[in-house]
Design a protein around this motif. Structure first.
Motif, PDB file in Angstrom:
ATOM      1  N   ALA A 134      35.940  34.810  27.253  1.00  0.00           N
ATOM      2  CA  ALA A 134      34.935  35.101  26.683  1.00  0.00           C
ATOM      3  C   ALA A 134      33.860  33.650  26.450  1.00  0.00           C
ATOM      4  O   ALA A 134      32.580  33.748  26.641  1.00  0.00           O
ATOM      5  N   ARG A 135      34.521  32.524  26.132  1.00  0.00           N
ATOM      6  CA  ARG A 135      33.772  31.358  25.985  1.00  0.00           C
ATOM      7  C   ARG A 135      33.418  31.075  27.519  1.00  0.00           C
ATOM      8  O   ARG A 135      32.310  30.430  27.587  1.00  0.00           O
ATOM      9  N   PHE A 158      27.166  29.745  19.033  1.00  0.00           N
ATOM     10  CA  PHE A 158      27.947  31.086  18.787  1.00  0.00           C
ATOM     11  C   PHE A 158      29.088  31.172  18.095  1.00  0.00           C
ATOM     12  O   PHE A 158      29.877  30.211  18.307  1.00  0.00           O
ATOM     13  N   VAL A 159      29.016  32.119  17.493  1.00  0.00           N
ATOM     14  CA  VAL A 159      30.363  32.535  16.642  1.00  0.00           C
ATOM     15  C   VAL A 159      30.933  33.668  16.985  1.00  0.00           C
ATOM     16  O   VAL A 159      30.353  34.751  17.405  1.00  0.00           O
ATOM     17  N   PHE A 160      32.369  33.913  17.220  1.00  0.00           N
ATOM     18  CA  PHE A 160      32.911  34.709  17.621  1.00  0.00           C
ATOM     19  C   PHE A 160      33.355  35.779  16.522  1.00  0.00           C
ATOM     20  O   PHE A 160      33.994  35.128  15.735  1.00  0.00           O
ATOM     21  N   ALA A 188      28.338  34.095   9.947  1.00  0.00           N
ATOM     22  CA  ALA A 188      29.497  33.338   9.488  1.00  0.00           C
ATOM     23  C   ALA A 188      30.201  34.199   8.692  1.00  0.00           C
ATOM     24  O   ALA A 188      31.063  34.066   7.964  1.00  0.00           O
ATOM     25  N   LYS A 189      30.115  35.569   8.895  1.00  0.00           N
ATOM     26  CA  LYS A 189      30.468  36.369   7.955  1.00  0.00           C
ATOM     27  C   LYS A 189      32.316  36.618   8.243  1.00  0.00           C
ATOM     28  O   LYS A 189      32.934  37.029   7.406  1.00  0.00           O
ATOM     29  N   THR A 223      36.679  29.753  17.776  1.00  0.00           N
ATOM     30  CA  THR A 223      35.982  30.915  17.122  1.00  0.00           C
ATOM     31  C   THR A 223      34.273  30.176  17.161  1.00  0.00           C
ATOM     32  O   THR A 223      33.493  31.238  16.903  1.00  0.00           O
ATOM     33  N   MET A 224      34.215  29.146  17.292  1.00  0.00           N
ATOM     34  CA  MET A 224      32.779  28.630  17.403  1.00  0.00           C
ATOM     35  C   MET A 224      32.447  27.794  18.706  1.00  0.00           C
ATOM     36  O   MET A 224      33.411  27.190  19.233  1.00  0.00           O
TER      37      MET A 224
END
Length: 161
Positions: free
Chosen positions: A44-45, A76-78, A138-139, A149-150
């Motif tokens: 994904a990254r 981006f945050v996954f 950021a939830k 994850t970032m």
């Protein structure tokens, strides 16, 4: 006081910190990229890096890698790493390029993202309130979240020197 309440308080404080950190008026585009099928975080990254390489090639020309200061930047945050992996992002797109950027990511049609990731879909809008979207992004970020994850788009820029 139990550990859960401490962790909950810590996570809420962290979300507020993300909101303050990303409350930058130059972050002018909010985006969600969906993969719509299983994918590893590493792949994904890579797909997002490839997508924004294509974005900058279209916006800046074939020598876009030499124009670090003009490139599209952002974070981006996954989330949902084990099911329905997708990424929320806040981006900085030069105001004079925002219209062309929007043409690459149309709201109701296939766009550049679905060209890079077959079956992918995107949601894009102007980031009028970057702090609010940062809080939403950021939830699922927690004290125990892996750094992977970032994603910072600058991580895909060639190193200078």
């Amino acid at each position: 006081m139990d550990d859960q309440s401490f962790e909950s308080r810590f996570n809420m404080t962290r979300r507020s910190a993300y909101s303050r950190w990303l409350n930058d008026p130059t972050l002018n585009v909010a985006m969600t990229l969906n993969f719509n099928r299983p994918i590893s975080l590493a792949n994904a990254r890579t797909a997002i890096g490839q997508c924004f390489g294509k974005v900058d090639r279209k916006l800046l020309g074939t020598r876009f890698t030499r124009r670090r200061n003009d490139r599209t930047t952002g974070v981006f945050v996954f989330e949902h790493l084990k099911s329905n992996l997708h990424a929320h992002g806040l981006l900085r797109v030069a105001p004079e390029r925002i219209e062309r950027f929007g043409e690459m990511f149309p709201p109701t049609q296939r766009g550049l993202w679905s060209d890079v990731w077959a079956g992918g879909s995107q949601w894009t809008t102007n980031a009028d309130r970057p702090a609010g979207f940062a809080f939403y992004m950021a939830k699922e970020q927690h004290a125990s979240s892996a750094p992977e994850t970032m994603l910072f788009l600058e991580d895909f820029f060639p190193t200078e020197g």
